[in-house]
Structures are given as structure tokens and as C-alpha cells.
Design a protein around this motif. Structure first.
Motif, mmCIF file in Angstrom:
data_model
loop_
_atom_site.group_PDB
_atom_site.id
_atom_site.type_symbol
_atom_site.label_atom_id
_atom_site.label_comp_id
_atom_site.label_asym_id
_atom_site.label_seq_id
_atom_site.Cartn_x
_atom_site.Cartn_y
_atom_site.Cartn_z
ATOM 1 N N LYS A 199 3.191 69.073 37.207
ATOM 2 C CA LYS A 199 3.460 70.381 36.299
ATOM 3 C C LYS A 199 4.986 70.345 35.688
ATOM 4 O O LYS A 199 5.150 71.066 34.584
ATOM 5 C CB LYS A 199 3.500 71.663 36.861
ATOM 6 N N ILE A 200 5.639 69.390 36.312
ATOM 7 C CA ILE A 200 7.256 69.310 35.719
ATOM 8 C C ILE A 200 7.307 68.465 34.583
ATOM 9 O O ILE A 200 6.824 67.489 34.650
ATOM 10 C CB ILE A 200 8.008 68.576 36.972
ATOM 11 N N ARG A 201 8.005 69.199 33.705
ATOM 12 C CA ARG A 201 8.313 68.413 32.314
ATOM 13 C C ARG A 201 9.826 68.527 32.204
ATOM 14 O O ARG A 201 10.613 69.408 32.270
ATOM 15 C CB ARG A 201 7.736 69.178 31.232
ATOM 16 N N TYR A 202 10.613 67.115 32.581
ATOM 17 C CA TYR A 202 11.778 67.121 32.580
ATOM 18 C C TYR A 202 12.498 66.643 31.073
ATOM 19 O O TYR A 202 11.958 65.704 30.626
ATOM 20 C CB TYR A 202 12.194 65.980 33.482
ATOM 21 N N TYR A 203 13.555 67.626 30.637
ATOM 22 C CA TYR A 203 14.095 67.200 29.227
ATOM 23 C C TYR A 203 15.532 67.231 29.346
ATOM 24 O O TYR A 203 16.223 68.060 29.114
ATOM 25 C CB TYR A 203 13.407 68.432 28.576
ATOM 26 N N PRO A 204 16.079 66.132 29.761
ATOM 27 C CA PRO A 204 17.601 65.740 29.596
ATOM 28 C C PRO A 204 18.064 65.510 28.338
ATOM 29 O O PRO A 204 17.440 64.583 27.632
ATOM 30 C CB PRO A 204 17.809 64.698 30.586
ATOM 31 N N THR A 205 19.629 66.059 28.012
ATOM 32 C CA THR A 205 20.044 65.681 26.950
ATOM 33 C C THR A 205 21.661 65.603 26.857
ATOM 34 O O THR A 205 22.064 65.836 28.053
ATOM 35 C CB THR A 205 19.848 66.854 25.700
ATOM 36 N N THR A 206 22.129 64.583 26.318
ATOM 37 C CA THR A 206 23.306 64.557 26.391
ATOM 38 C C THR A 206 24.217 64.812 25.060
ATOM 39 O O THR A 206 23.655 64.860 24.088
ATOM 40 C CB THR A 206 23.951 63.150 26.685
ATOM 41 N N THR A 207 25.459 65.366 25.097
ATOM 42 C CA THR A 207 26.093 65.696 23.892
ATOM 43 C C THR A 207 27.519 64.682 23.287
ATOM 44 O O THR A 207 27.792 65.025 22.519
ATOM 45 C CB THR A 207 26.795 67.137 24.170
ATOM 46 N N ARG A 208 27.656 63.819 24.253
ATOM 47 C CA ARG A 208 28.849 62.911 23.991
ATOM 48 C C ARG A 208 28.292 61.441 24.061
ATOM 49 O O ARG A 208 28.487 60.787 22.928
ATOM 50 C CB ARG A 208 29.886 63.169 24.891
ATOM 51 N N GLU A 209 27.737 61.129 25.100
ATOM 52 C CA GLU A 209 27.337 59.593 25.390
ATOM 53 C C GLU A 209 25.993 59.375 24.599
ATOM 54 O O GLU A 209 25.001 60.316 24.781
ATOM 55 C CB GLU A 209 27.415 59.232 26.718
ATOM 56 N N GLU A 210 25.702 58.270 24.203
ATOM 57 C CA GLU A 210 24.304 58.108 23.560
ATOM 58 C C GLU A 210 23.315 57.898 24.543
ATOM 59 O O GLU A 210 23.505 57.534 25.512
ATOM 60 C CB GLU A 210 24.413 56.689 22.845
ATOM 61 N N SER A 211 22.090 58.546 24.222
ATOM 62 C CA SER A 211 21.021 58.741 25.383
ATOM 63 C C SER A 211 19.644 58.827 24.553
ATOM 64 O O SER A 211 19.813 59.042 23.151
ATOM 65 C CB SER A 211 21.222 59.810 26.204
ATOM 66 N N PRO A 212 18.447 58.734 24.974
ATOM 67 C CA PRO A 212 17.262 59.007 24.646
ATOM 68 C C PRO A 212 17.365 60.355 23.602
ATOM 69 O O PRO A 212 16.536 60.395 22.500
ATOM 70 C CB PRO A 212 16.328 58.784 25.420
ATOM 71 N N LYS A 213 17.872 61.421 24.070
ATOM 72 C CA LYS A 213 17.725 62.697 23.587
ATOM 73 C C LYS A 213 19.223 63.327 23.563
ATOM 74 O O LYS A 213 19.789 63.690 24.410
ATOM 75 C CB LYS A 213 16.984 63.583 24.164
ATOM 76 N N MET A 214 19.795 63.192 22.087
ATOM 77 C CA MET A 214 20.944 63.829 22.093
ATOM 78 C C MET A 214 20.728 65.400 21.702
ATOM 79 O O MET A 214 20.007 65.832 21.019
ATOM 80 C CB MET A 214 21.790 63.132 20.796
ATOM 81 N N GLY A 215 22.021 66.115 21.806
ATOM 82 C CA GLY A 215 22.025 67.324 21.168
ATOM 83 C C GLY A 215 22.258 68.407 22.297
ATOM 84 O O GLY A 215 21.644 68.233 23.431
ATOM 85 N N ARG A 216 22.637 69.726 21.809
ATOM 86 C CA ARG A 216 22.653 70.719 23.050
ATOM 87 C C ARG A 216 21.098 71.413 23.255
ATOM 88 O O ARG A 216 20.625 71.421 21.805
ATOM 89 C CB ARG A 216 23.780 71.861 22.440
ATOM 90 N N ILE A 217 20.838 71.803 24.173
ATOM 91 C CA ILE A 217 19.514 72.153 24.061
ATOM 92 C C ILE A 217 19.173 73.717 23.478
ATOM 93 O O ILE A 217 18.319 73.916 22.668
ATOM 94 C CB ILE A 217 19.042 72.572 25.734
#
Length: 282
Positions: A199-217
């Protein structure tokens, strides 16, 4: 690259020399700014997953009197209520009154722990729903580390969405590894159920270093990106519940966003649709 230096050696509990002393059993340094540690648990201590306690060390002696006072801060318990030990996740602040000292603890050392847990990030503070959101920044992930290992989380909800926003990729490692290990661990599979862990959906984001998902949640919620990425409907008062733990500004922003979706903030004494913890370090 993540700096990961776990210490897993178990040591016999030393004779307490501090008030409310507990003994450090493991320390892991995740980055030059983040570390976690485990300590012994008082035999009589009971808590609900998601709560926090006051922990600390003795301060420096007073220059005139030589007396020392405890330096205490609120820390979420990152381990679940059923664990035999207590786990904590902390930032390192080089000139911080407490964390400048706490970051140097080693296995066998003692910390002060006031065994009176409190907090709002508990299931009792939410009305029944179908989907739970855990919104975290930085070390605000800690209470969700507890709740993700709590069977009640999966009994209450059909879907568990975990968002974690940090500046750099390596700051996500504690949460990423915890979820990965949780879903692969045979004991957790037996305790919680493979179908529940799915059931877990993990959604990590970064705001400075490049990653698959950038931006503030917060931005990704407002523009609908997170819903499109996960292939789900937007937050709805009938189905969605949320817990929030992060910086003061983050908490305020998320509060406004959730209220914009029609959700109301709750408390232990007045369960509603979302709760925000405001007492954590980091």
C-alpha cells in the motif's frame, strides 16, 4: 555519495549516571548533517506510534558555580510502539546547544530521556478515511518512520502515501532505506502483511540537487503534479487524511493547501482530517 557508518554492536546497559538515563545501542551517520541512533527503552514506558519525548544531555558546567543543567529537546520516536528499543533521527547543528554534543554519541554512552510521550501525529487524532498522506521535510520524516512500522496504519487505510522533501539526494537516504528494508524484511512481512506493505507509495523530492523529481511538495500539490505522477485523484475530504511534520514555514504552507482541499485540522481531543506536529527538532 551518502556517508553511511552504522554501528550495530550491542552493549550491556551501563549503570545510569544521568537522570532518566538510557544507553545508546547503535549510531548511524547518514550525511555530515544527519544521523540516527537507538537507545534502550524504559521497561515501563508506553507510547503511541508517532509521539515524541524529550531527550538530551547535560550542559557544560556553569563557569562560576560548576553546576550542570540538562539540555533537552523534543524528538519524535522513530521506532514503532512495539519495538524493544527507541530510535531517533536528528540533524547536526555545529553550534547547536544540544546537537553539537549529541552528534558525537557512541555505543555505550548515555542520554537523558524523559519517559512521558506526547504528540498529535497519532491515529486517534484522525477521522476514518481511505488514504493517508505523510508529508515530511528533513528530519520531519522521523514520526512516519514509526507509523510506517505500525500495523494500525495499514488496518486503517487502503493507501499510504509518503512524501519527503529535502535539499539533496543523500538527505533522503534514511527514509528510502527504511521503506526498502521494511518491504523486504520477512519479520515485517509477517507482522504487517505483504499485501499491506504494498500500500506504500513513496514520493521523494529534492529542492537543490538534481534528482528524478525536483520541487517542493507544496508546489507539486498546488499544480497537481503529484496526483498525475501517482495516477490518483486529488485530495478529497471524504477519503483523504494527512499528517504533517516539517519546518514552521512548511507546516504553514501545507496547512493552507490542505484547508484549500476542504480538510480540517484535528487533535487528540477533536479528530478531524489532518494533524500537524510543531514540536520536533529539525
Amino acid at each position: 555519495m551518502t556517508e553511511h557508518s552504522p554501528v550495530n554492536t550491542q552493549t550491556a546497559k551501563a549503570v545510569p549516571t544521568l537522570p532518566d538515563a538510557q544507553t545508546v545501542t547503535a549510531v548511524t551517520h547518514w550525511t555530515d548533517r544527519l544521523f540516527s541512533f537507538r537507545v534502550t527503552r524504559p521497561a515501563s514506558m508506553r507510547f503511541r506510534s508517532g509521539e515524541f519525548v524529550m531527550i538530551g544531555l547535560m550542559g557544560d558546567p556553569h563557569p562560576e558555580t560548576g553546576k550542570q543543567k540538562p539540555l533537552l529537546r523534543a524528538y519524535s520516536i522513530a521506532s514503532p510502539a512495539w519495538d524493544d528499543e527507541l530510535e531517533f533521527y536528528s540533524i547536526k547543528v555545529q553550534d547547536g546547544p544540544l546537537t553539537s554534543k549529541l552528534q558525537h554519541i557512541q555505543v555505550g554512552d548515555e542520554i537523558i530521556l524523559r519517559p512521558k510521550p506526547v504528540g498529535t501525529l497519532v491515529h486517534d487524532a484522525l477521522l476514518p478515511g481511505k488514504r493517508i498522506w505523510f508529508f515530511a521535510t528533513g528530519t520531519g520524516f522521523a514520526p512516519f518512520a514509526s507509523l510506517l512500522r505500525e500495523p494500525e496504519t495499514y488496518e486503517n487505510y487502503d493507501e499510504v502515501i509518503v512524501t519527503h522533501t529535502c535539499r539533496d539526494v543523500n538527505e533522503l537516504e534514511y527514509g528510502r532505506k527504511l521503506i526498502e528494508d521494511l518491504q523486504a524484511d520477512e519479520m515485517m512481512q509477517e507482522l504487517i502483511g505483504v499485501e499491506n506493505l504494498a500500500k506504500i507509495r513513496y514520493y521523494p523530492t529534492t529542492t537543490r540537487e538534481e534528482s528524478p523529481k525536483m520541487g517542493r511538495i507544496t508546489t507539486l500539490l498546488q499544480d497537481g503534479t503529484v496526483f498525475r505522477d501517482l495516477g490518483i485523484d486529488p485530495i478529497n475530504v471524504e477519503t483523504d487524511r494527512a499528517m504533517v511534520c516539517g519546518s514552521l514555514d512548511f507546516n504553514k504552507d501545507i496547512l493552507a493547501i490542505l484547508e484549500g482541499f476542504g480538510l480540517e485540522e484535528g487533535a487528540n481531543s477533536d479528530p478531524k482530517h489532518f494533524v500537524i506536529e510543531k514540536a520536533f527538532v529539525g
